[in-house]
Scaffold this active site. Sequence first.
Site, PDB file in Angstrom:
ATOM      1  N   LYS A 151      57.796  38.608  40.982  1.00  0.00           N
ATOM      2  CA  LYS A 151      56.986  38.668  42.203  1.00  0.00           C
ATOM      3  C   LYS A 151      57.264  40.015  42.868  1.00  0.00           C
ATOM      4  O   LYS A 151      58.413  40.495  42.847  1.00  0.00           O
ATOM      5  CB  LYS A 151      57.407  37.516  43.137  1.00  0.00           C
ATOM      6  CG  LYS A 151      56.845  37.572  44.547  1.00  0.00           C
ATOM      7  CD  LYS A 151      55.384  37.258  44.614  1.00  0.00           C
ATOM      8  CE  LYS A 151      54.817  37.406  46.041  1.00  0.00           C
ATOM      9  NZ  LYS A 151      53.349  37.516  46.049  1.00  0.00           N
ATOM     10  N   GLY A 163      51.003  36.828  51.512  1.00  0.00           N
ATOM     11  CA  GLY A 163      51.786  37.596  52.487  1.00  0.00           C
ATOM     12  C   GLY A 163      53.182  37.934  52.014  1.00  0.00           C
ATOM     13  O   GLY A 163      54.126  37.991  52.810  1.00  0.00           O
ATOM     14  N   CYS A 181      48.984  45.631  47.696  1.00  0.00           N
ATOM     15  CA  CYS A 181      49.054  44.287  48.284  1.00  0.00           C
ATOM     16  C   CYS A 181      48.009  44.169  49.398  1.00  0.00           C
ATOM     17  O   CYS A 181      48.010  44.935  50.352  1.00  0.00           O
ATOM     18  CB  CYS A 181      50.435  43.992  48.844  1.00  0.00           C
ATOM     19  SG  CYS A 181      50.438  42.366  49.650  1.00  0.00           S
ATOM     20  N   ASN A 208      47.317  41.519  51.501  1.00  0.00           N
ATOM     21  CA  ASN A 208      47.380  40.388  52.434  1.00  0.00           C
ATOM     22  C   ASN A 208      48.337  40.561  53.597  1.00  0.00           C
ATOM     23  O   ASN A 208      48.863  39.579  54.116  1.00  0.00           O
ATOM     24  CB  ASN A 208      47.744  39.111  51.664  1.00  0.00           C
ATOM     25  CG  ASN A 208      46.727  38.816  50.581  1.00  0.00           C
ATOM     26  OD1 ASN A 208      45.549  39.104  50.754  1.00  0.00           O
ATOM     27  ND2 ASN A 208      47.184  38.279  49.462  1.00  0.00           N
ATOM     28  N   SER A 240      44.067  41.757  42.855  1.00  0.00           N
ATOM     29  CA  SER A 240      42.950  40.921  43.306  1.00  0.00           C
ATOM     30  C   SER A 240      41.952  41.770  44.108  1.00  0.00           C
ATOM     31  O   SER A 240      42.314  42.793  44.692  1.00  0.00           O
ATOM     32  CB  SER A 240      43.480  39.764  44.146  1.00  0.00           C
ATOM     33  OG  SER A 240      44.314  40.254  45.163  1.00  0.00           O
ATOM     34  N   GLY A 261      40.475  35.390  39.281  1.00  0.00           N
ATOM     35  CA  GLY A 261      39.779  34.462  38.384  1.00  0.00           C
ATOM     36  C   GLY A 261      38.629  35.123  37.642  1.00  0.00           C
ATOM     37  O   GLY A 261      38.368  36.324  37.796  1.00  0.00           O
ATOM     38  N   GLY A 274      42.796  40.791  35.451  1.00  0.00           N
ATOM     39  CA  GLY A 274      41.655  40.352  36.263  1.00  0.00           C
ATOM     40  C   GLY A 274      40.698  39.502  35.459  1.00  0.00           C
ATOM     41  O   GLY A 274      39.996  40.006  34.577  1.00  0.00           O
ATOM     42  N   GLY A 275      40.723  38.204  35.725  1.00  0.00           N
ATOM     43  CA  GLY A 275      39.713  37.320  35.142  1.00  0.00           C
ATOM     44  C   GLY A 275      39.883  37.007  33.672  1.00  0.00           C
ATOM     45  O   GLY A 275      38.930  36.600  33.005  1.00  0.00           O
TER      46      GLY A 275
HETATM   47  C1  DHB Z   1      50.574  39.530  47.534  1.00  0.00           C
HETATM   48  C2  DHB Z   1      49.324  39.599  46.972  1.00  0.00           C
HETATM   49  C3  DHB Z   1      49.037  40.622  46.092  1.00  0.00           C
HETATM   50  O1  DHB Z   1      47.833  40.749  45.491  1.00  0.00           O
HETATM   51  C4  DHB Z   1      50.003  41.564  45.820  1.00  0.00           C
HETATM   52  O2  DHB Z   1      49.715  42.560  44.988  1.00  0.00           O
HETATM   53  C5  DHB Z   1      51.256  41.490  46.392  1.00  0.00           C
HETATM   54  C6  DHB Z   1      51.541  40.458  47.260  1.00  0.00           C
HETATM   55  C7  DHB Z   1      50.876  38.453  48.488  1.00  0.00           C
HETATM   56  O3  DHB Z   1      50.012  38.135  49.322  1.00  0.00           O
HETATM   57  O4  DHB Z   1      52.007  37.942  48.463  1.00  0.00           O
END
Ligand code: DHB
Length: 329
Positions: A43, A72, A129, A131, A202, A229, A263-264
Amino acid sequence: MESCDITTFIGRSPFINASGCLCATRTMLADLETGEPAGICSKSCTLIHRSGNPEPRYWEHPNGQLTINSMGLPNLGVDYYLNYFVETDFKGWKCISLAVMSLSETRDMLNRVLSNHLVVDAIEFNLSCPNLEGKEIVAYDKPALGNLLRELEQVCRELESNTSRWPKFGIKLPPYFQIADYLDIARMLNPDWISFIHTVNSVPNALVIDIASEETVIHPKQGFGGLGGEVIKAIALANVRGFWLAFRQLGGKWSDIQIIGCGGISRGEDVFEMILAGASAVSIGSQLMIEGPGCIARMTDELIQIMHSKNYQKLSDFKGRLKVRPALT
Ligand code: DHB
């Protein structure tokens, strides 16, 4: 069947998880390993743990073709993932994904990763990221991205002597939507430092609505979140192809930068298309969440089936060899 060679720069197959999927905790990572991917990616992490956005923050369409998330950055901190990589007996490619929030925090994390006992094969800087409340995606701000890449490289070079082994460095990119973007971004990458790009993250700031309740399906950020997706595959393919062409146009060492397509991807066919477009490896996001780690063996079989039907023995027989449909004469 076994005559097909699907090894790649990450190992015995093209498959890794997309960071964020099945990789936030030890339990998830151990589960991911049961699917026997060629590599695993943590992660995206920060220096200290974060609990992330309030729930509901992830949603899957019942037809399995679409996911939306606004997690987040919930993560257990860089040391947790480094410890996992020490403890696991996973033999494949190990990648730690660092969420680049600030240069000083990234320097602190790099300091820990690039220690004498380097426990990963690769470091991925997540520059995309989508979000974080009030925070823009840095990879969409070209001047800022150029500066950040120069600064990150400098930090890596300063820390080079800390480690006996030098990992591969890569970046995770958001989807780009203008043809000129591929070359603009490609030029910013120093191929003496960056070994791979991972494209796409995403599609940011999508909105999914539940008409029964007249509500957004996720809570954070007014319901806006990153789209994943099958519905994003065409965008992902365009980005893989766009960067492949840009790296060929720049030539020289740029042609050595590997592309991880994301991606997808949910079927062997999708993997085949990604490799045809120029990917060297692929990562699985939404489909891992929907189907679990068993999807890797299924897609491996499907990919090999397609290669057999086309008489391809290895991925390099078709990698990047996408043709453009000829004009009608
Ligand atoms: C999160 C989402 C992502 O697409 C990313 O690259 C890193 C973190 C997230 O919201 O945790």
